[in-house]
Design a protein around this motif. Structure first.
Motif, mmCIF file in Angstrom:
data_model
loop_
_atom_site.group_PDB
_atom_site.id
_atom_site.type_symbol
_atom_site.label_atom_id
_atom_site.label_comp_id
_atom_site.label_asym_id
_atom_site.label_seq_id
_atom_site.Cartn_x
_atom_site.Cartn_y
_atom_site.Cartn_z
ATOM 1 N N VAL A 100 19.887 19.421 -16.788
ATOM 2 C CA VAL A 100 20.816 19.471 -15.796
ATOM 3 C C VAL A 100 20.673 18.156 -14.872
ATOM 4 C CG1 VAL A 100 20.001 20.887 -13.832
ATOM 5 C CG2 VAL A 100 22.444 20.546 -14.082
ATOM 6 N N VAL A 101 21.745 17.340 -14.802
ATOM 7 C CA VAL A 101 21.807 15.853 -14.198
ATOM 8 C C VAL A 101 22.334 16.576 -12.771
ATOM 9 C CG1 VAL A 101 22.476 13.722 -13.780
ATOM 10 C CG2 VAL A 101 22.076 14.598 -16.298
ATOM 11 N N LEU A 102 21.479 16.328 -11.832
ATOM 12 C CA LEU A 102 21.842 16.590 -10.479
ATOM 13 C C LEU A 102 22.571 15.415 -9.839
ATOM 14 C CD1 LEU A 102 18.169 17.896 -9.379
ATOM 15 C CD2 LEU A 102 20.224 19.229 -10.207
ATOM 16 N N GLY A 103 22.334 14.267 -9.843
ATOM 17 C CA GLY A 103 22.930 13.086 -9.357
ATOM 18 C C GLY A 103 22.322 11.700 -9.414
ATOM 19 N N ASP A 104 22.432 10.770 -8.753
ATOM 20 C CA ASP A 104 21.910 9.458 -8.891
ATOM 21 C C ASP A 104 20.333 9.303 -8.821
ATOM 22 O OD1 ASP A 104 24.606 8.290 -9.182
ATOM 23 O OD2 ASP A 104 24.736 8.148 -7.119
ATOM 24 N N GLU A 105 19.686 8.478 -9.715
ATOM 25 C CA GLU A 105 18.519 8.518 -9.756
ATOM 26 C C GLU A 105 17.878 7.646 -8.360
ATOM 27 O OE1 GLU A 105 20.018 4.624 -11.343
ATOM 28 O OE2 GLU A 105 20.558 6.823 -11.666
ATOM 29 N N PHE A 106 18.601 7.090 -7.714
ATOM 30 C CA PHE A 106 18.325 6.410 -6.368
ATOM 31 C C PHE A 106 18.469 7.189 -5.462
ATOM 32 C CE2 PHE A 106 22.304 4.816 -7.868
ATOM 33 C CZ PHE A 106 23.112 5.192 -6.798
ATOM 34 N N ASP A 107 19.070 8.656 -5.205
ATOM 35 C CA ASP A 107 19.305 9.308 -4.028
ATOM 36 C C ASP A 107 17.728 9.928 -3.711
ATOM 37 O OD1 ASP A 107 20.046 11.123 -2.402
ATOM 38 O OD2 ASP A 107 21.867 11.555 -3.357
ATOM 39 N N ARG A 108 17.349 9.330 -2.973
ATOM 40 C CA ARG A 108 15.886 9.970 -2.388
ATOM 41 C C ARG A 108 16.166 11.255 -1.545
ATOM 42 N NH1 ARG A 108 12.081 7.019 -4.717
ATOM 43 N NH2 ARG A 108 12.518 4.360 -4.536
ATOM 44 N N SER A 109 17.230 11.385 -1.061
ATOM 45 C CA SER A 109 17.158 12.619 -0.450
ATOM 46 C C SER A 109 17.493 13.810 -1.225
ATOM 47 C CB SER A 109 18.631 12.545 0.699
ATOM 48 O OG SER A 109 19.140 13.883 1.326
ATOM 49 N N LYS A 143 4.538 10.690 -13.916
ATOM 50 C CA LYS A 143 4.355 9.737 -14.704
ATOM 51 C C LYS A 143 5.411 8.542 -14.122
ATOM 52 C CE LYS A 143 3.735 12.239 -18.792
ATOM 53 N NZ LYS A 143 4.152 12.802 -20.019
ATOM 54 N N TRP A 144 5.048 7.288 -14.285
ATOM 55 C CA TRP A 144 5.853 6.140 -14.024
ATOM 56 C C TRP A 144 5.931 5.057 -14.907
ATOM 57 C CZ3 TRP A 144 5.526 1.012 -12.397
ATOM 58 C CH2 TRP A 144 6.627 0.510 -11.910
ATOM 59 N N GLY A 145 7.255 4.529 -15.260
ATOM 60 C CA GLY A 145 6.920 3.464 -16.309
ATOM 61 C C GLY A 145 8.232 2.557 -16.166
ATOM 62 N N VAL A 146 8.244 1.297 -16.667
ATOM 63 C CA VAL A 146 9.509 0.256 -16.635
ATOM 64 C C VAL A 146 9.428 0.005 -18.186
ATOM 65 C CG1 VAL A 146 10.352 -1.718 -15.860
ATOM 66 C CG2 VAL A 146 9.189 -0.295 -14.464
ATOM 67 N N GLU A 176 13.654 1.899 -15.558
ATOM 68 C CA GLU A 176 12.622 2.735 -15.046
ATOM 69 C C GLU A 176 12.697 4.102 -15.078
ATOM 70 O OE1 GLU A 176 11.011 2.896 -10.267
ATOM 71 O OE2 GLU A 176 12.495 1.238 -10.839
ATOM 72 N N LEU A 177 11.678 4.914 -15.313
ATOM 73 C CA LEU A 177 11.369 6.249 -15.287
ATOM 74 C C LEU A 177 10.458 6.798 -14.403
ATOM 75 C CD1 LEU A 177 12.223 8.889 -17.113
ATOM 76 C CD2 LEU A 177 10.353 8.438 -18.490
ATOM 77 N N ASP A 178 10.734 7.867 -13.710
ATOM 78 C CA ASP A 178 9.684 8.546 -12.801
ATOM 79 C C ASP A 178 9.747 10.109 -13.101
ATOM 80 O OD1 ASP A 178 8.095 9.285 -10.762
ATOM 81 O OD2 ASP A 178 9.439 8.491 -9.263
ATOM 82 N N ALA A 179 8.831 10.616 -13.631
ATOM 83 C CA ALA A 179 8.716 12.071 -14.154
ATOM 84 C C ALA A 179 7.827 12.720 -13.453
ATOM 85 C CB ALA A 179 8.790 12.090 -15.704
ATOM 86 N N GLU A 180 8.084 13.898 -12.964
ATOM 87 C CA GLU A 180 6.942 14.917 -12.588
ATOM 88 C C GLU A 180 7.228 16.230 -13.261
ATOM 89 O OE1 GLU A 180 8.297 15.436 -8.665
ATOM 90 O OE2 GLU A 180 8.063 13.475 -8.009
ATOM 91 N N VAL A 209 10.645 19.745 -15.695
ATOM 92 C CA VAL A 209 10.414 18.112 -15.722
ATOM 93 C C VAL A 209 11.224 17.680 -14.772
ATOM 94 C CG1 VAL A 209 10.229 16.135 -16.783
ATOM 95 C CG2 VAL A 209 9.237 17.999 -17.711
ATOM 96 N N LEU A 210 11.250 17.116 -13.687
ATOM 97 C CA LEU A 210 12.117 16.097 -12.832
ATOM 98 C C LEU A 210 11.931 14.887 -13.193
ATOM 99 C CD1 LEU A 210 13.939 16.057 -10.162
ATOM 100 C CD2 LEU A 210 11.689 16.142 -8.881
ATOM 101 N N GLU A 211 12.968 14.320 -13.486
ATOM 102 C CA GLU A 211 13.139 12.877 -14.219
ATOM 103 C C GLU A 211 14.201 11.967 -13.214
ATOM 104 O OE1 GLU A 211 11.729 12.628 -18.694
ATOM 105 O OE2 GLU A 211 14.235 12.870 -18.236
ATOM 106 N N ALA A 212 13.639 11.080 -12.893
ATOM 107 C CA ALA A 212 14.681 9.910 -12.304
ATOM 108 C C ALA A 212 14.739 8.564 -13.340
ATOM 109 C CB ALA A 212 14.242 9.440 -10.878
ATOM 110 N N GLU A 213 15.927 8.532 -13.909
ATOM 111 C CA GLU A 213 15.833 7.450 -14.844
ATOM 112 C C GLU A 213 17.043 6.467 -14.792
ATOM 113 O OE1 GLU A 213 15.800 6.833 -19.786
ATOM 114 O OE2 GLU A 213 15.844 8.841 -18.989
ATOM 115 N N THR A 214 16.781 5.267 -14.784
ATOM 116 C CA THR A 214 17.864 4.209 -14.673
ATOM 117 C C THR A 214 19.060 4.506 -15.688
ATOM 118 O OG1 THR A 214 16.185 2.569 -14.054
ATOM 119 C CG2 THR A 214 18.410 1.790 -14.402
ATOM 120 N N TYR A 215 20.178 4.638 -15.134
ATOM 121 C CA TYR A 215 21.475 4.741 -15.860
ATOM 122 C C TYR A 215 21.539 6.245 -16.458
ATOM 123 C CZ TYR A 215 20.836 -0.389 -16.350
ATOM 124 O OH TYR A 215 20.798 -1.607 -15.797
ATOM 125 N N THR A 216 20.571 6.977 -16.124
ATOM 126 C CA THR A 216 20.721 8.447 -16.498
ATOM 127 C C THR A 216 20.722 9.478 -15.389
ATOM 128 O OG1 THR A 216 19.526 7.936 -18.382
ATOM 129 C CG2 THR A 216 19.643 10.329 -17.844
#
Length: 86
Positions: free
Chosen positions: A4-13, A33-36, A41-45, A55-62
């Motif tokens: 499920v996509v919750l919102g924007d990857e840059f939404d820190r809140s 994990k973090w990588g470019v 850019e992918l940040d995964a926990e 898995v919680l992921e923040a991925e550019t454009y996703t």
């Protein structure tokens, strides 16, 4: 496994609220994990819930997303006040 996509990857809140919901549901963060690669850019926990993993992921454009068992994702999404189903 559902996603499920919750919102924007840059939404820190939203990311902090999601982490809080995962902790309150009994999850423990067990890996990060973090990588470019190019402009991506992918940040995964990885979070453990006994035998289950999320898995919680923040991925550019996703965006910011959760992947894992559907019933557990539904519980977290509900805690976040999301109307989305996995």
């Amino acid at each position: 496994m559902a996603k499920v996509v919750l919102g924007d990857e840059f939404d820190r809140s939203l990311r902090e609220c999601t982490r809080r919901a995962l902790k309150e549901a009994g999850g423990k963060r067990v890996a990060t994990k973090w990588g470019v690669a190019g402009s991506q850019e992918l940040d995964a926990e990885e979070w453990s819930f006994g035998a289950a993993k999320i898995v919680l992921e923040a991925e550019t454009y996703t965006g910011l997303s959760l992947s894992g068992p559907e019933d557990l994702l539904r519980q977290i999404a509900t805690a976040l006040g999301q109307n989305r189903s996995p």
